[in-house]
Design a protein around this motif. Sequence first.
Motif: not given
Length: 113
Positions: A27-35, A39-50, A52-56
């Motif tokens: 959980s602490q690792t996810a909280q460190a990397f996900l924010p 930050t770039e909420k308009d970019d679809e690429r960031y949303q997909q990466s987020a 994917a990272l959340s699922g991992r």
Amino acid sequence: PGEATLAAHQIILSLFFFISPFLEVISQTAQAFLPAFFTEKDDERYQQSADALSGRMLRYGLAVGAVVTSVAASIPRFFPWILTNDVAVQEAVRPLALPLMFGGLLTAPVAVS
């Protein structure tokens, strides 16, 4: 039987509190990397990466939770003599291994999400 039951529950509760930090690490690792991904909420690429990272992180949390809780639950189930010398407490702690395992398994994904 009341004292042995209370002692067995105290042992299981102590084991649960012992394994909780191991479940919280993901959980602490996810909280460190996900924010950084949000930050770039308009970019679809960031949303997909987020996503994917959340699922991992959720899969890692489940895997770590399964391993840690299996090891922790095997101690009172198969090796209660490690925890106490009292035979009555050893017998009372054995059936509580399964609730310990389910408690840990349910805590791991909650801590990650």
